[in-house]
Design a protein around this motif. Structure first.
Motif, PDB file in Angstrom:
ATOM      1  N   SER A 155       0.903  -1.195   0.033  1.00  0.00           N
ATOM      2  CA  SER A 155      -0.615  -0.552   0.216  1.00  0.00           C
ATOM      3  C   SER A 155       1.131   1.148  -0.076  1.00  0.00           C
ATOM      4  N   TYR A 207     -11.141  -0.244  -1.707  1.00  0.00           N
ATOM      5  CA  TYR A 207      -9.749   0.377  -1.080  1.00  0.00           C
ATOM      6  C   TYR A 207      -9.731   2.259  -1.117  1.00  0.00           C
ATOM      7  N   ASP A 258      -8.550   5.944  -0.535  1.00  0.00           N
ATOM      8  CA  ASP A 258      -7.329   6.405   0.270  1.00  0.00           C
ATOM      9  C   ASP A 258      -5.936   5.760  -0.255  1.00  0.00           C
ATOM     10  N   LEU A 259      -6.056   4.456  -1.366  1.00  0.00           N
ATOM     11  CA  LEU A 259      -5.465   3.876  -1.860  1.00  0.00           C
ATOM     12  C   LEU A 259      -5.908   4.305  -3.442  1.00  0.00           C
ATOM     13  N   TRP A 260      -6.210   5.271  -3.616  1.00  0.00           N
ATOM     14  CA  TRP A 260      -6.433   5.689  -5.225  1.00  0.00           C
ATOM     15  C   TRP A 260      -5.737   4.829  -6.303  1.00  0.00           C
TER      16      TRP A 260
END
Length: 305
Positions: A74, A264, A267-269
């Motif tokens: 991540s 996700y 946040d985890l674009w």
């Protein structure tokens, strides 16, 4: 004997190579006039080369398979991982480049099967217009065309084991009718042309008439549609992969990568954005290239040059 007459051997007849070179020059001139089409060609060539050379140009080729590195999971985009990493620590850029392979393979194989089948059926139905054969072929074609393509592909893929091969089968089954309908319209108008009638009068076989007389006059629209369809096949394949009916993990697939990343967001674009952009760039490149092929094969004011 007239002294001005020259032997046939002295007549300057352009060779096949010279005629091919001149024809290619004219076609390329028409293609290159559209700068967007040239840009599309560059994009397509870059994607194809990246897919072919993926094991050698990707920063982390091992990340395309079974690989886990939770210590680097991540991570946001950085110099080390330009597109970031996923929740398993795999480099997204490397996986996107490897995913190009499956997308291109699907497009090539789907069209390699759907186009010949559709063209053959369209030729038969068009040449034998009004016959029982024409009725059967075109009514079956109309049934397939009456169902939305994506819905039909999803229905077919859902009853098969989810993998790349079955996804290609599903798309192929729903793609051939478009070529049957296209060729049918052209064959219907060409069947009464003088060159077809002349071939029939001298006893030419049906195979000769269909594939040597009618088919060559249908090739330009077929090639144009093929160039434009590559992007659509890639999009349908990505849609199947998005819902889990395409290539299965850990093999990278663009649609699957987008689907995984949506869990996700935001946040985890980067897990969703970069695979989505890769799909968009592929489709854009092939569509621009298809526009150029259409312009190149169209008869226009520069054909006489």
């Amino acid at each position: 004997m007239n002294a001005n007459l020259q032997p046939a051997s002295d007549i300057n007849v352009p060779s096949f190579a010279a005629r091919f070179k001149e024809g290619f020059r004219k076609k390329w001139y028409k293609f290159s006039r559209n700068k967007l089409s040239v840009a599309g060609l560059v994009i397509v060539l870059a994607i194809v080369m990246a897919a072919v050379l993926a094991p050698y140009i990707t920063p982390y080729p091992e990340h395309a398979g079974k690989f886990v590195d939770y210590g680097n999971a991540s991570l946001a985009p950085s110099a080390t991982h330009p597109f970031g990493t996923d929740i398993f620590g795999r480099d997204i850029l490397s996986r996107i480049i490897f995913a190009f392979r499956g997308a291109l393979l699907m497009a090539v194989l789907v069209l390699a099967i759907a186009v010949p089948v559709g063209v053959f059926l369209g030729l038969l139905a068009g040449y034998y217009k009004g016959s029982l054969l024409d009725t059967i072929i075109m009514r079956v074609t109309d049934i397939f065309l009456s169902v939305p393509p994506l819905l039909l592909a999803l229905a077919i893929a859902a009853v098969l084991e989810p993998n790349l091969t079955n996804a290609m089968i599903a798309i192929t089954i729903m793609w051939w009718p478009w070529y049957t309908r296209l060729v049918y319209g052209m064959a219907t108008s060409l069947r009464n042309e003088y060159f077809v009638t002349a071939a029939e009068l001298i006893g030419a076989s049906k195979f000769h008439i269909l594939f040597r007389e009618i088919l060559p006059n249908c090739l330009s629209p077929i090639f144009t549609k093929m160039a434009l369809d590559v992007g659509w096949v890639i999009l349908i394949g990505a849609a199947l992969s998005f819902v889990g009916l395409g290539e299965q993990p850990p093999t990278p697939a663009l649609g699957q990568m987008v689907s995984d990343g949506t869990r996700y967001m935001p946040d985890l674009w980067w897990m969703t954005v970069f695979p989505s952009l890769a799909i968009a760039v592929m489709i854009l490149g092939f569509n621009l290239l298809g526009d150029g092929v259409r312009d190149m094969l169209a008869k226009g004011e520069h054909d006489h040059e």
